[in-house]
Design an enzyme around this catalytic site. Structure first.
Site, mmCIF file in Angstrom:
data_model
loop_
_atom_site.group_PDB
_atom_site.id
_atom_site.type_symbol
_atom_site.label_atom_id
_atom_site.label_comp_id
_atom_site.label_asym_id
_atom_site.label_seq_id
_atom_site.Cartn_x
_atom_site.Cartn_y
_atom_site.Cartn_z
ATOM 1 N N HIS A 208 0.833 -1.201 0.000
ATOM 2 C CA HIS A 208 0.000 0.000 0.000
ATOM 3 C C HIS A 208 0.872 1.257 0.000
ATOM 4 O O HIS A 208 0.657 2.181 -0.789
ATOM 5 C CB HIS A 208 -0.877 0.036 1.259
ATOM 6 C CG HIS A 208 -2.034 -0.896 1.262
ATOM 7 N ND1 HIS A 208 -1.888 -2.257 1.325
ATOM 8 C CD2 HIS A 208 -3.371 -0.661 1.245
ATOM 9 C CE1 HIS A 208 -3.079 -2.825 1.342
ATOM 10 N NE2 HIS A 208 -4.000 -1.882 1.295
ATOM 11 N N HIS A 263 0.277 -3.960 9.047
ATOM 12 C CA HIS A 263 1.712 -3.745 8.886
ATOM 13 C C HIS A 263 2.302 -3.127 10.147
ATOM 14 O O HIS A 263 1.601 -2.476 10.925
ATOM 15 C CB HIS A 263 2.006 -2.821 7.699
ATOM 16 C CG HIS A 263 1.945 -3.499 6.371
ATOM 17 N ND1 HIS A 263 2.915 -4.378 5.938
ATOM 18 C CD2 HIS A 263 1.025 -3.418 5.380
ATOM 19 C CE1 HIS A 263 2.592 -4.817 4.730
ATOM 20 N NE2 HIS A 263 1.454 -4.251 4.372
#
Length: 378
Positions: A208, A263
């Site tokens: 991302h 993450h």
């Protein structure tokens, strides 16, 4: 005439003179025929397809390394609770991050053409954006595949089942793992969904973040060049706000990954660095400069272009390939001022040859067929 035939400067047979060069007509603000455009970009398009195929192949491949990890201490306490977060849905799915990092910049670049009106500027902007996005994506999927790491929700999707196979007579500990005191395990103890486990082993770096920063930092550079935010005049505040809106968007996309526990912070930082690196590189490949305000808006040509001029006025002048009319920009006058530590010090054409020395190419005898001209430079 063969596609791969080399067109050199060999003398024409029996004449002793060099043959005429093969040129591509090039006009900065005019749309070329489809065939001519395709001849300049076909290798790029092919490279994009190949890189896309390689990237998808690596993306869908299972993680390369066999990773060892602890689960419990001997007293039953979880060793790394930072890997025990629950699996949640992404606040911003990966497809949406890629969409925002590509479509928003393209839309804004297209809107800028209302003022700029240059086919080759739009071509270079979109192609440069794709350079950044695709190369950054392939770069990060290889890192995920070969390096990776445990996501914050790894233990939740792994669902470890540690078999009780007895107690070691020497240490008095369960002899089911490996490493020191047998507290390390591999994914063989996982009982969860295989696809989710594979994904949870590929945390580093953040895809991302990579996509967001590759696309939106490229847009930042484009806006700076076209609006002349850091230039030879003091712009109004809205330009600074508009300039940093893409950076805010990229940061929000990246930061959301630490909120939904997809993450770790270092995955996000690494993705941002990778994306920014490719955005800077791609922009400089397609434009004459990144930071020099006098010509960071100038799209670069490809190949042996006849009729290409680094001129700053007229129908095909690059001086008008900006979206502002302040300080003479957009009227062929904005580049009349130099700045210390730019590519040339002082006024254009001053010390060191100025812009002429930077942009001129080819031989030194002034032959039109092999020189990029700089108009309006003295």
């Amino acid at each position: 005439m063969g596609l791969f035939n080399r067109r050199g400067n060999t003398a024409a047979a029996g004449t002793g003179t060099a043959p005429a060069h093969q040129y591509t007509e090039y006009h900065t603000n005019r749309r070329p025929p489809m065939g001519q455009w395709f001849r300049t970009v076909w290798l790029d398009l092919l490279t994009m397809v190949v890189l896309g195929a390689v990237g998808l192949g690596v993306y869908y491949a299972p993680p390369a390394p066999t990773r060892s990890f602890p689960v419990y201490f001997q007293d039953g306490e979880i060793v790394y609770p930072q890997f025990a977060y629950p699996l949640r849905k992404n606040i911003i799915p990966i497809w949406l991050a890629a969409f925002l990092a590509s479509i928003i910049p393209i839309f804004i670049m297209a809107c800028m053409q209302i003022r700029i009106r240059s086919f080759w500027d739009f071509n270079n902007a979109v192609m440069g954006l794709l350079y950044a996005l695709i190369n950054a994506a392939v770069f990060q999927v290889f890192l995920k595949w070969l390096i990776g790491g445990l996501r914050p929700h790894f233990l939740a999707v792994c669902k470890p089942r540690i078999p009780e196979v007895g107690v070691d007579g020497v240490t008095g500990l369960l002899n089911t793992g490996n490493g020191l005191r047998q507290i390390m395990y591999t994914r063989t103890i996982c009982s969860g969904d295989t696809k989710e486990i594979n994904d949870s082993l590929e945390s580093f770096p953040s895809g991302h973040s990579t996509a967001a920063f590759a696309g939106l930092v490229f847009l930042y550079l484009y806006l700076n060049a076209k609006l002349k935010v850091f230039s030879n005049y003091a712009p109004h505040m809205w330009k600074l706000t508009a300039l940093y809106a893409p950076i805010l968007g990229a940061t929000l996309i990246a930061g959301s990954l630490t909120i939904d526990e997809y993450h770790h912070w270092y995955d996000v930082v690494a993705g941002a660095i990778i994306g920014t690196m490719f955005a800077l590189s791609a922009y400089r490949m397609m434009y004459a400069s990144i930071w020099d305000f006098r010509f960071n808006h100038v799209p670069l040509p490809r190949g042996n272009m006849r009729g290409f001029h680094y001129g700053f006025s007229g129908e095909d002048g690059w001086g008008e390939a900006v979206a502002t009319r302040k300080a003479g920009w957009g009227e062929g006058e904005g580049m009349a001022t130099g700045a210390p530590f730019d590519a040339a010090h002082g006024a254009m054409g001053g010390a060191g040859g100025g812009l002429r020395g930077i942009l001129n190419g080819g031989n030194h005898n002034g032959a039109t067929h092999n020189t990029h001209k700089v108009e309006g430079v003295v």
